[in-house]
Write a protein that holds these residues in place. Structure first.
Motif, PDB file in Angstrom:
ATOM      1  N   HIS A 148     -75.315  -0.598  91.726  1.00  0.00           N
ATOM      2  CA  HIS A 148     -76.130  -1.365  92.347  1.00  0.00           C
ATOM      3  C   HIS A 148     -75.377  -2.483  92.651  1.00  0.00           C
ATOM      4  O   HIS A 148     -75.153  -3.223  93.841  1.00  0.00           O
ATOM      5  N   ASN A 149     -74.448  -2.976  91.780  1.00  0.00           N
ATOM      6  CA  ASN A 149     -73.507  -4.144  92.164  1.00  0.00           C
ATOM      7  C   ASN A 149     -72.397  -3.989  92.942  1.00  0.00           C
ATOM      8  O   ASN A 149     -71.599  -4.964  93.121  1.00  0.00           O
ATOM      9  N   TYR A 150     -72.329  -2.886  93.264  1.00  0.00           N
ATOM     10  CA  TYR A 150     -71.142  -2.551  94.073  1.00  0.00           C
ATOM     11  C   TYR A 150     -71.537  -1.851  95.524  1.00  0.00           C
ATOM     12  O   TYR A 150     -70.882  -1.568  96.163  1.00  0.00           O
ATOM     13  N   GLY A 151     -72.803  -2.021  95.812  1.00  0.00           N
ATOM     14  CA  GLY A 151     -73.498  -1.454  97.137  1.00  0.00           C
ATOM     15  C   GLY A 151     -73.311   0.002  97.026  1.00  0.00           C
ATOM     16  O   GLY A 151     -73.325   0.637  98.206  1.00  0.00           O
ATOM     17  N   MET A 152     -73.519   0.752  96.125  1.00  0.00           N
ATOM     18  CA  MET A 152     -73.270   2.219  95.810  1.00  0.00           C
ATOM     19  C   MET A 152     -74.359   2.876  95.311  1.00  0.00           C
ATOM     20  O   MET A 152     -74.327   4.021  94.836  1.00  0.00           O
ATOM     21  N   ALA A 153     -75.535   2.295  95.144  1.00  0.00           N
ATOM     22  CA  ALA A 153     -76.837   2.719  94.618  1.00  0.00           C
ATOM     23  C   ALA A 153     -77.947   2.188  95.499  1.00  0.00           C
ATOM     24  O   ALA A 153     -78.120   1.111  96.075  1.00  0.00           O
ATOM     25  N   ILE A 154     -79.288   3.005  95.112  1.00  0.00           N
ATOM     26  CA  ILE A 154     -80.522   2.520  95.883  1.00  0.00           C
ATOM     27  C   ILE A 154     -81.651   2.806  94.634  1.00  0.00           C
ATOM     28  O   ILE A 154     -81.408   3.703  93.599  1.00  0.00           O
ATOM     29  N   ASP A 155     -82.489   2.024  94.792  1.00  0.00           N
ATOM     30  CA  ASP A 155     -83.963   2.656  93.979  1.00  0.00           C
ATOM     31  C   ASP A 155     -84.923   2.615  95.220  1.00  0.00           C
ATOM     32  O   ASP A 155     -85.002   1.775  95.929  1.00  0.00           O
ATOM     33  N   ALA A 156     -85.710   3.902  94.956  1.00  0.00           N
ATOM     34  CA  ALA A 156     -86.763   4.261  95.930  1.00  0.00           C
ATOM     35  C   ALA A 156     -87.902   4.627  95.371  1.00  0.00           C
ATOM     36  O   ALA A 156     -87.674   5.248  94.191  1.00  0.00           O
ATOM     37  N   VAL A 157     -89.105   4.653  95.957  1.00  0.00           N
ATOM     38  CA  VAL A 157     -90.276   5.241  95.668  1.00  0.00           C
ATOM     39  C   VAL A 157     -91.009   5.798  96.783  1.00  0.00           C
ATOM     40  O   VAL A 157     -90.954   5.281  97.830  1.00  0.00           O
ATOM     41  N   PRO A 158     -91.716   6.953  96.266  1.00  0.00           N
ATOM     42  CA  PRO A 158     -92.412   7.507  97.358  1.00  0.00           C
ATOM     43  C   PRO A 158     -93.540   6.827  97.564  1.00  0.00           C
ATOM     44  O   PRO A 158     -94.004   6.201  96.858  1.00  0.00           O
ATOM     45  N   LEU A 159     -94.168   6.737  98.826  1.00  0.00           N
ATOM     46  CA  LEU A 159     -95.289   6.162  99.092  1.00  0.00           C
ATOM     47  C   LEU A 159     -96.560   7.104  99.688  1.00  0.00           C
ATOM     48  O   LEU A 159     -96.138   8.237 100.048  1.00  0.00           O
ATOM     49  N   LYS A 160     -97.699   6.709  99.181  1.00  0.00           N
ATOM     50  CA  LYS A 160     -99.097   7.300  99.721  1.00  0.00           C
ATOM     51  C   LYS A 160     -99.655   6.264 100.461  1.00  0.00           C
ATOM     52  O   LYS A 160    -100.332   5.421 100.015  1.00  0.00           O
ATOM     53  N   GLY A 161     -99.654   6.433 101.894  1.00  0.00           N
ATOM     54  CA  GLY A 161     -99.935   5.452 102.812  1.00  0.00           C
ATOM     55  C   GLY A 161     -99.025   4.237 102.789  1.00  0.00           C
ATOM     56  O   GLY A 161     -98.148   4.436 102.855  1.00  0.00           O
ATOM     57  N   ASN A 162     -99.680   3.033 102.049  1.00  0.00           N
ATOM     58  CA  ASN A 162     -98.416   2.001 101.958  1.00  0.00           C
ATOM     59  C   ASN A 162     -98.477   1.629 100.583  1.00  0.00           C
ATOM     60  O   ASN A 162     -97.760   0.900 100.031  1.00  0.00           O
ATOM     61  N   GLU A 163     -98.963   2.681  99.614  1.00  0.00           N
ATOM     62  CA  GLU A 163     -98.827   2.240  98.081  1.00  0.00           C
ATOM     63  C   GLU A 163     -97.942   3.216  97.705  1.00  0.00           C
ATOM     64  O   GLU A 163     -97.862   4.232  97.673  1.00  0.00           O
ATOM     65  N   PRO A 164     -96.812   2.401  96.636  1.00  0.00           N
ATOM     66  CA  PRO A 164     -96.124   3.066  95.862  1.00  0.00           C
ATOM     67  C   PRO A 164     -96.526   3.847  94.648  1.00  0.00           C
ATOM     68  O   PRO A 164     -97.498   3.521  94.096  1.00  0.00           O
TER      69      PRO A 164
END
Length: 173
Positions: A97-113
């Protein structure tokens, strides 16, 4: 804290966009909630993850011994943080993440993580498959599972494969 895909290195930005599109094609929207993380933010998260201050001191000493004094200094400067439970095992400079080489993401149901894997296996598995189909390394396969995490390289820690000088250039400091 950044959520902007524009803060990612170009290759990671393209792959993150492809992951989002592949998830959508399979009926799952995702929220990419972390992209680039500053060294200071990383230090704070690292300190929040450890109740035992000797772990922090050991990391500071280890960074210094390997020539990463500039990263040890950041860990010292942020000072003690309130323990929140495990957030990360990566000290400043040890996260992609410190190098712009990673993401964190979460699936959504509607707008809820959908933060929990249990009960949302289908959505998380679609995300993980999309990540891996892009040639990214998925945190869902880590020894200490980190389901939201995806990174450009399979290398677990940039400090193990780069010199302090290379790290400075990668971080642009």
């Amino acid at each position: 804290m950044s959520r902007s895909l524009n803060d990612l290195v170009p290759e990671m930005k393209i792959k993150a966009e492809n992951v989002r599109n592949k998830c959508r094609l399979n009926g799952v929207d995702i929220l990419i909630y972390y992209t680039l993380r500053s060294l200071k933010e990383q230090a704070i998260l690292y300190r929040q993850s450890w109740m035992d201050s000797s772990v922090i001191q050991t990391k500071i000493d280890s960074l210094k011994a390997k020539g990463f004094d500039f990263l040890a200094k950041i860990l010292v400067e942020v000072g003690p943080q309130k323990y929140t439970g495990w957030v990360t095992s990566a000290a400043p400079g040890e996260s992609y993440h410190n190098y712009g080489m990673a993401i964190d993401a979460v699936p959504l149901k509607g707008n809820e993580p959908l933060w929990n894997y249990k009960g949302n296996e289908k959505e998380w598995d679609i995300y993980g498959e999309a990540v891996e189909s892009e040639g990214l390394t998925w945190g869902g396969r880590f020894k200490r599972t980190d389901m939201p995490h995806a990174q450009l390289t399979s290398d677990s820690n940039p400090l193990r494969s780069h010199t302090p000088e290379e790290i400075r250039k990668m971080l642009k400091i």
